[in-house]
Design a protein around this motif. Sequence first.
Motif, PDB file in Angstrom:
ATOM      1  N   HIS A 125       0.806  -1.223   0.000  1.00  0.00           N
ATOM      2  CA  HIS A 125       0.000   0.000   0.000  1.00  0.00           C
ATOM      3  C   HIS A 125       0.838   1.271   0.000  1.00  0.00           C
ATOM      4  CE1 HIS A 125      -3.443  -2.539   0.253  1.00  0.00           C
ATOM      5  NE2 HIS A 125      -2.810  -3.216   1.190  1.00  0.00           N
TER       6      HIS A 125
ATOM      7  N   CYS B 100      -1.917   2.386  -5.106  1.00  0.00           N
ATOM      8  CA  CYS B 100      -1.047   1.520  -4.300  1.00  0.00           C
ATOM      9  C   CYS B 100      -0.299   0.509  -5.179  1.00  0.00           C
ATOM     10  CB  CYS B 100      -1.856   0.738  -3.275  1.00  0.00           C
ATOM     11  SG  CYS B 100      -2.715   1.758  -2.082  1.00  0.00           S
TER      12      CYS B 100
ATOM     13  N   CYS C 188      -7.694  -1.468  -0.406  1.00  0.00           N
ATOM     14  CA  CYS C 188      -7.643  -0.813   0.909  1.00  0.00           C
ATOM     15  C   CYS C 188      -8.513   0.440   0.936  1.00  0.00           C
ATOM     16  CB  CYS C 188      -6.210  -0.445   1.262  1.00  0.00           C
ATOM     17  SG  CYS C 188      -5.535   0.914   0.285  1.00  0.00           S
TER      18      CYS C 188
ATOM     19  N   CYS D  99      -7.445   0.735  -5.045  1.00  0.00           N
ATOM     20  CA  CYS D  99      -6.870  -0.431  -4.362  1.00  0.00           C
ATOM     21  C   CYS D  99      -7.904  -1.001  -3.390  1.00  0.00           C
ATOM     22  CB  CYS D  99      -5.624   0.010  -3.606  1.00  0.00           C
ATOM     23  SG  CYS D  99      -4.886  -1.282  -2.616  1.00  0.00           S
TER      24      CYS D  99
END
Length: 330
Positions: A166, A183, A178, A176
């Motif tokens: 990340h 990332c 996340c 991403c």
Amino acid sequence: MPDYAIGIDLGGTKILAGLVNRTNGEVLLSVKHKTRSENGCEYVIGKLKQSISEVIEESRLDISQISCIGIGAPGQVNRTKGILISAPNLDCDNVNLKAILEREFFIPTFLGNDVEIAAIGEYKFGAGRGYNNMVCVFVGTGIGSGLIKDGRVYYGNSGTAGEIGHIIVDSGGRPCGCGGNGCLEAYASRSAIEKRITGALKKGRTSIITEFMKDSKQISSKMIRKAMEHNDELIMQVLLEASDYLSNGLATIINFYNPEAIIMGGGLIDAIDEFYQRSIKKAKLKALPTPAETTVFKKAQLGDFSGVIGACFLEEQNKFLKPSSMPVSR
Ligand SMILES: [Zn+2]
């Protein structure tokens, strides 16, 4: 005298458990089961218990001869309490695995995450032997890393150190998992490469990989390798781009951490040597000369067993934990 422990790599697709002699890292026997997490957390815990029972039974040892059980799980864990806080791939939240398993088997049990156990395994008995300051990078579905500092796992202040997947390699770039953008994981993981390939195919690009895919929904590292061996234009282009991004991440590790060694593993690295070689070559060119010169790159050596072996040493890592160094995610 052998020092026996049971190590378990609890993954989203499979559970691999083994009996390990901790004095030499030998895996004496192992059992493998499908996790089938779609059946729910209770089912997964049942499979986990079954795997441990089978290892004990096959070993013909008395439970008093087994020092500990170590488990690495794909998610957030509270290491001191042995609680699996959240693991979306297992459909498990806030499960005290330590308590459940210690009640069942009367063997001290320790919990860590999947990347950390693999890093410990490689450090103890694999490619990382002798490097007390090193980073293990695993490139597969995602990209994770485990940090060893002065011979111990480095967790960071709240236990999340090593989230190399990340770091941002393209500001405002691809989304991403996340929730962020740009990332490394969204550019250089197997799933990122897969997305890139399927996206191009949908737009009408042709590739020999469609012949290897047949009815498969997923593009495996092996399929990518086969297509690359045919000098497939699309695959070569996608791999080149991904290795370029991966080298950015590796150069960042070199500059920031100045490790003795970077050990690399995971499906993509195992399957495609050219991808690995190109990434490390470019990383060395991009990083600052002094740390680049002294960083040794090696491929992980223990394969699927790095986590099983490493999990057996969570007990000793646990002694160094501060109560505050919780939790860890991947
Ligand atoms: Zn991310």
